[in-house]
Motif scaffolding. Structure first.
Motif, mmCIF file in Angstrom:
data_model
loop_
_atom_site.group_PDB
_atom_site.id
_atom_site.type_symbol
_atom_site.label_atom_id
_atom_site.label_comp_id
_atom_site.label_asym_id
_atom_site.label_seq_id
_atom_site.Cartn_x
_atom_site.Cartn_y
_atom_site.Cartn_z
ATOM 1 N N GLU A 1 24.468 9.846 4.315
ATOM 2 C CA GLU A 1 23.877 9.210 3.149
ATOM 3 C C GLU A 1 23.476 10.257 2.116
ATOM 4 N N THR A 2 23.865 10.011 0.875
ATOM 5 C CA THR A 2 23.685 11.005 -0.185
ATOM 6 C C THR A 2 23.072 10.353 -1.422
ATOM 7 N N ASP A 3 22.183 11.077 -2.079
ATOM 8 C CA ASP A 3 21.571 10.621 -3.323
ATOM 9 C C ASP A 3 22.127 11.430 -4.488
ATOM 10 N N LEU A 4 22.567 10.741 -5.520
ATOM 11 C CA LEU A 4 22.858 11.374 -6.803
ATOM 12 C C LEU A 4 21.729 11.004 -7.746
ATOM 13 N N VAL A 5 21.065 12.004 -8.284
ATOM 14 C CA VAL A 5 19.879 11.760 -9.108
ATOM 15 C C VAL A 5 20.106 12.316 -10.505
ATOM 16 N N CYS A 6 19.977 11.456 -11.504
ATOM 17 C CA CYS A 6 20.081 11.879 -12.899
ATOM 18 C C CYS A 6 18.710 11.724 -13.543
ATOM 19 N N SER A 7 18.179 12.803 -14.078
ATOM 20 C CA SER A 7 16.825 12.800 -14.633
ATOM 21 C C SER A 7 16.851 13.050 -16.126
ATOM 22 N N ALA A 8 16.038 12.293 -16.846
ATOM 23 C CA ALA A 8 15.817 12.521 -18.278
ATOM 24 C C ALA A 8 14.325 12.746 -18.475
ATOM 25 N N SER A 9 13.965 13.774 -19.231
ATOM 26 C CA SER A 9 12.542 14.064 -19.401
ATOM 27 C C SER A 9 12.276 14.640 -20.784
ATOM 28 N N GLY A 10 11.006 14.606 -21.183
ATOM 29 C CA GLY A 10 10.582 15.189 -22.447
ATOM 30 C C GLY A 10 10.958 14.378 -23.667
ATOM 31 N N TYR A 11 11.108 13.050 -23.537
ATOM 32 C CA TYR A 11 11.531 12.243 -24.682
ATOM 33 C C TYR A 11 10.408 11.306 -25.146
ATOM 34 N N HIS A 12 10.535 10.814 -26.384
ATOM 35 C CA HIS A 12 9.612 9.852 -26.981
ATOM 36 C C HIS A 12 10.339 9.148 -28.111
ATOM 37 N N PRO A 13 10.214 7.852 -28.296
ATOM 38 C CA PRO A 13 9.369 6.902 -27.545
ATOM 39 C C PRO A 13 9.904 6.619 -26.140
ATOM 40 N N THR A 14 9.203 5.716 -25.427
ATOM 41 C CA THR A 14 9.466 5.546 -23.995
ATOM 42 C C THR A 14 10.738 4.774 -23.689
ATOM 43 N N GLU A 15 11.223 3.941 -24.608
ATOM 44 C CA GLU A 15 12.392 3.106 -24.322
ATOM 45 C C GLU A 15 13.636 3.976 -24.160
ATOM 46 N N ILE A 16 14.300 3.850 -23.007
ATOM 47 C CA ILE A 16 15.488 4.652 -22.718
ATOM 48 C C ILE A 16 16.346 3.920 -21.693
ATOM 49 N N THR A 17 17.643 4.150 -21.733
ATOM 50 C CA THR A 17 18.566 3.588 -20.746
ATOM 51 C C THR A 17 19.215 4.732 -19.973
ATOM 52 N N VAL A 18 19.081 4.714 -18.639
ATOM 53 C CA VAL A 18 19.705 5.717 -17.780
ATOM 54 C C VAL A 18 20.501 4.980 -16.710
#
Length: 377
Positions: free
Chosen positions: A133-150
């Motif tokens: 079992e493997t996890d692929l993790v995509c992270s987005a950080s340091g943004y504003h405003p809060t609304e985002i699609t990942v």
């Protein structure tokens, strides 16, 4: 030692030095070992160590040096005296880490000739194990405003079973979030393109980054029951150029960045019997950094300016200072500053030995022709 006569004939005849490296970039997995190839030949029957100096550099720092023997070395890095005598100056690096990525310079000096060649090392972390079992993790950080699609996609199709983490607030009032896709890979996943798709109002168009599963190990070859492969794209590298929060800029870099440290600067304080010592620390990421001063072995607390965000590359810069009464500055006393940052295995150290204050440090001062201000906390 080299005699003057032998050196004369050597310089007269020359050594016709040639240096060869492997094609770049060299791609290595996190945690693995890698050998950066560098070989050399000279037009003499054998290599005379009296004329030979071998150095490896990364970002201007000497990693390894051979001068009759290994005189400079770093943890996890090796060169072989025996191999150097055969013209093999290759650099071995064990337990590869992200901080090892970059352009390595192999420098060969065989008097009177000197040749430097560059080998680029790229680090990847996408080796996974079949049937684990493997996890692929995509992270987005340091943004504003809060609304985002990942979102995660496979060959262009949205993976609806990817899980979105809860929104996290950062100390600078920006936000962070991640999307995790959990699956059990088989050999059929080899060469499949997995993509992280990010959309935000600060972006002119959505960002999509791909990872191609090039290497899948046979099942059971890695003992861990859960292998997590972090494919982290710090989307804020783009966002911070476009967005500010209440006038406060923030930085984000795609990888850790080693700080560049200036020499210690010495500035007499106008109208005061004091001297200011400053050091500039630049191009580092992440933000956290430790700067420690000492005066003749005594610890001193420095003052740090507000950190400056370098818009072009997402790194930070800062100035740190101490102020010492003139009466406490004696000839031969030493001022030292030590910088610690997670990108460095060893702290960076700058030193300054004081000269005779009556003759060299405090000449007659003229009025300053310009004024600059800097906020210190």
């Amino acid at each position: 030692k080299v005699s003057i006569l032998s050196l004369f004939f050597f310089l007269l005849l020359g050594a016709a030095l040639n240096v060869n490296i492997e094609p770049s970039p060299v791609i290595s997995d996190l945690g693995s070992d890698v050998l950066l190839h560098c070989s050399f030949t000279v037009d003499t029957p054998s290599i005379d160590f009296s004329f030979l100096i071998v150095k490896w550099f990364l970002k201007g720092v000497v990693l390894m040096e051979f001068n009759d023997k290994i005189t400079v070395s770093r943890p996890r890095m090796k060169m072989s005296d025996t191999e150097i005598s055969k013209g093999n100056a290759s650099l071995s690096i064990s337990d590869i880490r992200i901080v090892d990525e970059g352009d390595y310079i192999c420098s060969i000096l065989y008097t009177p000739e000197k040749i430097e060649k560059t080998v680029s090392l790229a680090v990847k972390g996408n080796v996974i194990s079949e049937s684990k079992e493997t996890d692929l993790v995509c992270s987005a950080s340091g943004y504003h405003p809060t609304e985002i699609t990942v979102q995660w996609l496979r060959n262009g199709q949205v993976l609806n079973d990817a899980k979105l983490s809860s929104l996290q607030r950062n100390p600078d009032n920006t936000s962070s979030i991640s999307s995790t896709y959990t699956f059990t890979p088989t050999n059929q996943d080899k060469d499949k393109a997995y993509s992280c798709h990010v959309n935000h109002t600060a972006l002119r168009k959505p960002i999509e980054e791909d990872i191609l599963l090039k290497k899948i190990l046979a099942g059971g070859s890695i003992g861990s029951t859960l292998i997590t492969t972090f494919i982290t794209w710090l989307i804020c590298k783009l966002l911070f150029k476009l967005v500010t929060f209440i006038g406060h800029s923030f930085c984000c870099c795609s990888r850790t960045s080693r700080p560049e440290v200036s020499d210690i600067k010495e500035i007499p304080v106008s109208g005061e019997d004091e001297v200011k010592f400053t050091v500039d620390v630049s191009k580092f990421y992440p933000k956290e950094i430790q700067i420690h001063w000492s005066h003749n072995g005594k610890h001193l607390e420095g003052k740090t300016s507000e950190q400056h965000c370098n818009v072009n590359d997402g790194t930070y810069s800062v100035t740190n200072q101490i102020v010492i009464p003139e009466r406490e500055l004696k000839e031969k006393y030493q001022i030292k500053v030590t910088i610690k940052h997670e990108s460095m295995e060893e702290p960076a150290v700058k030193e300054k030995t004081l000269q005779d204050p009556e003759t060299t440090r405090f000449p007659t001062a003229q009025p300053a022709t310009n004024i600059t201000t800097q906020t210190f906390y």
